[in-house]
Design a protein around this motif. Structure first.
Motif, PDB file in Angstrom:
ATOM      1  N   THR A   1      -5.404 -18.178   1.373  1.00  0.00           N
ATOM      2  CA  THR A   1      -4.658 -18.300   0.125  1.00  0.00           C
ATOM      3  C   THR A   1      -4.458 -16.905  -0.441  1.00  0.00           C
ATOM      4  OG1 THR A   1      -5.694 -20.441  -0.305  1.00  0.00           O
ATOM      5  CG2 THR A   1      -4.576 -19.382  -2.142  1.00  0.00           C
ATOM      6  N   THR A   2      -3.199 -16.497  -0.606  1.00  0.00           N
ATOM      7  CA  THR A   2      -2.920 -15.135  -1.058  1.00  0.00           C
ATOM      8  C   THR A   2      -1.451 -15.029  -1.450  1.00  0.00           C
ATOM      9  OG1 THR A   2      -3.170 -12.795  -0.468  1.00  0.00           O
ATOM     10  CG2 THR A   2      -2.370 -14.273   1.248  1.00  0.00           C
ATOM     11  N   ASP A   3      -0.956 -13.811  -1.628  1.00  0.00           N
ATOM     12  CA  ASP A   3       0.473 -13.590  -1.842  1.00  0.00           C
ATOM     13  C   ASP A   3       1.074 -12.963  -0.585  1.00  0.00           C
ATOM     14  OD1 ASP A   3      -0.488 -11.003  -1.896  1.00  0.00           O
ATOM     15  OD2 ASP A   3      -0.008 -10.638  -3.991  1.00  0.00           O
ATOM     16  N   ALA A   4       2.397 -12.828  -0.565  1.00  0.00           N
ATOM     17  CA  ALA A   4       3.073 -12.334   0.639  1.00  0.00           C
ATOM     18  C   ALA A   4       2.649 -10.912   0.977  1.00  0.00           C
ATOM     19  CB  ALA A   4       4.587 -12.407   0.446  1.00  0.00           C
ATOM     20  N   ASP A   5       2.484 -10.070  -0.040  1.00  0.00           N
ATOM     21  CA  ASP A   5       2.126  -8.676   0.189  1.00  0.00           C
ATOM     22  C   ASP A   5       0.802  -8.560   0.935  1.00  0.00           C
ATOM     23  OD1 ASP A   5       2.561  -5.708  -0.504  1.00  0.00           O
ATOM     24  OD2 ASP A   5       0.587  -6.081  -1.373  1.00  0.00           O
ATOM     25  N   ASN A   6      -0.216  -9.264   0.463  1.00  0.00           N
ATOM     26  CA  ASN A   6      -1.529  -9.173   1.106  1.00  0.00           C
ATOM     27  C   ASN A   6      -1.573  -9.926   2.432  1.00  0.00           C
ATOM     28  OD1 ASN A   6      -3.798  -7.721  -0.534  1.00  0.00           O
ATOM     29  ND2 ASN A   6      -2.494  -8.706  -2.055  1.00  0.00           N
ATOM     30  N   LEU A   7      -0.740 -10.961   2.586  1.00  0.00           N
ATOM     31  CA  LEU A   7      -0.648 -11.626   3.887  1.00  0.00           C
ATOM     32  C   LEU A   7      -0.177 -10.638   4.948  1.00  0.00           C
ATOM     33  CD1 LEU A   7      -0.517 -14.314   5.598  1.00  0.00           C
ATOM     34  CD2 LEU A   7       1.906 -14.359   4.983  1.00  0.00           C
ATOM     35  N   VAL A   8       0.884  -9.892   4.650  1.00  0.00           N
ATOM     36  CA  VAL A   8       1.392  -8.913   5.601  1.00  0.00           C
ATOM     37  C   VAL A   8       0.354  -7.830   5.856  1.00  0.00           C
ATOM     38  CG1 VAL A   8       3.169  -7.164   5.996  1.00  0.00           C
ATOM     39  CG2 VAL A   8       3.794  -9.372   4.993  1.00  0.00           C
TER      40      VAL A   8
END
Length: 576
Positions: A542-549
């Protein structure tokens, strides 16, 4: 709590010149300059530190009293302030003067020519604060922001004489205040607000140490830009709160004032400094994404989702009861997925342990145009940034060990050129370093030109490769994020091309055999990776797109902004 905000009320007149100032200056005529510019646009915006803070407080459901000197042209501004919940009974109107004005013209290279006319603000020293404070409502706070210096001193002395709590926001006036005036403004303040530059300036001009400042004020709040905020008080360790990420930076004007509004509102509600700093950062993010100091959104849903995503659901729950428009406790309706500090690891469904359907191990249908779209979107975003960037920025280090921004751009330009010309090599560390050395005599402009051309020419070749080169297109986009990170642009790894980048990431995560994982983002859910022989259940993130990348490409990720269950960060990296 009665909140009174004193200081500047102004209008900004912002103009854009479609050329370069430098081309209008003649070297042999600099002793006699007379320039006139035909501008493309004119925007008139409400501004002024005190007005900015008061509007922010009003949008959060408070009714701050604004104390300032304005001119005869204030009528329309007054309507705007009252519409945003500001009490204007403390306004002093100078009928023979104009409200303060800031005029600025910006050229193609972001150079500016500006002027500030204080106008009626010069008469703020005539305002008697004692007549405007409500003696029937004790426990209030006066926020003394940048203003006519004599007015700032007079208001500060009035607060001390009355025993009224006050916050000092000296801002840009620090540059013109002497040591005695700084001491007069700061000593006894319940809150002192500065940014990092003003913090250093205050210490230098006062001759004080940080310890000395903390002995003279209650709480010292310092905003640190993309690094968030630091809250200091005597005898306690610093409280550091990270910033809220934004989708795109539109205009930094008024961001600090929006933060102060959020912080002060939380204090007025009786919340602690951590909650105050978090709400301040959420307000600042809204201002950063908007053009104009007072034109941002501060509705309850937007603020609560920002708080939940960045700091956890409990942060939103603490603030929700105080925000206008939230009649029930936060959480009674579906909200954006977030890194839940209070969510147990069982948040990964037990059904995830079942054998996967065959289709889940199969890559989705391949879109051959996806890499090409991604490269063109990135070209249109990044190239203008590079052409405007100061030369010194290209020497900044990046997340790629040993590579500067210049090195990284040279590598990207070379890779795209090789794809376009069908001259691929193994892209080994040695090959990549040789490509950089081959461009050591090229200017930055030449490297950027090659990169721009490569983004257009390599797309068709990647599309024709039937997915075999998709990982390179994704890598080029990630490297653009490395450049943004080095330049301080946030979020670095989430842009208009994020949809296409995540589609490529889903495919690459399967090809590179990362663990099967369900990624829950604020606006979508993704299935990444593939079932591995020793994997017992599906992992969850569970995270945002920035930290997923960041996690999947081995870039530094903020541990406070993601929750990973069933796998380790190192298991996710696709570039090894």
């Amino acid at each position: 709590m009665q909140l009174v905000v004193t200081g500047s009320v102004a209008t900004d007149h912002v103009m854009t010149f479609p050329g370069r100032f430098s081309e209008q200056l003649l070297p042999d005529q600099l002793h006699s300059v007379s320039l006139s510019f035909l501008v493309d646009s004119l925007q008139v915006r409400h501004s002024g530190t005190a007005a900015n803070i008061a509007v922010g407080l009003g949008r959060l459901g408070l009714t701050p009293r604004l104390v300032a000197a304005v001119g005869a042209d204030f009528e329309d501004y007054a309507i705007w302030l009252e519409r945003n919940g500001v009490d204007i009974k403390g306004i002093h109107v100078e009928p023979d003067s104009c409200t303060a004005r800031f005029l600025v013209t910006t050229d193609f290279d972001q150079n500016q020519i500006a002027s500030f006319y204080p106008g009626a603000m010069s008469r703020a020293r005539d305002i008697d604060l004692n007549r405007l404070l409500d003696v029937s409502e004790p426990g209030g706070l006066v926020v003394i922001t940048q203003d006519d210096p004599q007015a700032m001193l007079r208001h500060t002395r009035a607060c001390r004489a009355r025993g009224t709590a006050f916050a000092a926001v000296p801002s840009q006036q620090l540059a013109r205040l002497n040591r005695g005036s700084i001491e007069d403004l700061v000593c006894g303040a319940d809150f002192l607000f500065t940014n990092s530059h003003e913090r250093a300036l205050l210490l230098r001009r006062s001759g004080w140490s940080e310890q000395t400042v903390l002995e003279r004020v209650g709480v010292w709040v310092t905003t640190l830009g993309t690094a968030g905020v630091r809250v200091d008080s005597l005898g306690a360790p610093p409280l550091c709160v990270p910033a809220v990420s934004v989708a795109q930076v539109a205009d930094p004007t008024g961001v600090g004032d929006a933060f102060r509004a959020g912080f002060l509102a939380a204090i007025a509600w009786g919340l602690d400094y951590s909650a105050a700093a978090q709400l301040g950062c959420a307000m600042a993010a809204g201002a950063l994404e908007s053009t104009g100091a007072q034109d941002y959104r501060a509705d309850a849903r937007t603020l609560l989702d920002r708080l939940s995503l960045t700091y956890g659901r409990s942060a939103a729950t603490r603030v929700a009861p105080f925000l206008p428009g939230t009649d029930t406790a936060y959480g009674s309706e579906p909200v954006s997925p977030t890194k839940p500090a209070d969510t147990p690891e069982t948040s990964v469904s037990s059904s995830d342990t079942a054998p996967p359907p065959t289709s889940e191990s199969r890559p989705p249908s391949h879109d051959p145009q996806c890499p090409q779209r991604l490269l063109l979107i990135e070209r249109d975003f990044l190239i203008p940034v590079l052409r405007r960037a100061p030369g010194a920025w290209f020497a900044r280090p990046t997340s790629c060990p040993g590579w500067t921004v210049r090195d990284l751009l040279a590598h990207c330009a070379a890779a795209l050129t090789r794809i376009a010309e069908d001259r691929l090599h193994d892209f080994s560390p040695q090959d990549n370093q040789q490509d950089i050395l081959d461009r050591k005599d090229c200017s930055i402009e030449e490297i950027v030109d090659e990169l721009e051309a490569g983004c257009a020419k390599a797309g068709p070749a990647i599309a024709a490769a039937d997915g075999q080169l998709d990982v390179i297109a994704l890598g080029e986009w990630v490297h653009a994020g490395d450049v943004r990170a080095a330049f301080g642009i946030t979020p670095a790894y989430a842009t208009e091309g994020t949809d296409d980048a995540l589609a490529l990431l889903a495919t690459c995560s399967r090809v590179r055999e990362t663990p099967l994982l369900t990624a829950r983002l604020p606006d979508r859910e993704l299935q990444l990776g593939t079932w591995l022989p020793d994997q017992r259940k599906r992992a969850g993130l569970t995270t945002d797109a920035d930290n997923l990348v960041r996690l999947y490409t081995g870039r530094p990720a903020d541990e406070g902004l993601y929750s990973l269950v069933g796998a380790a960060p190192a298991d996710l990296v696709i570039y090894k």
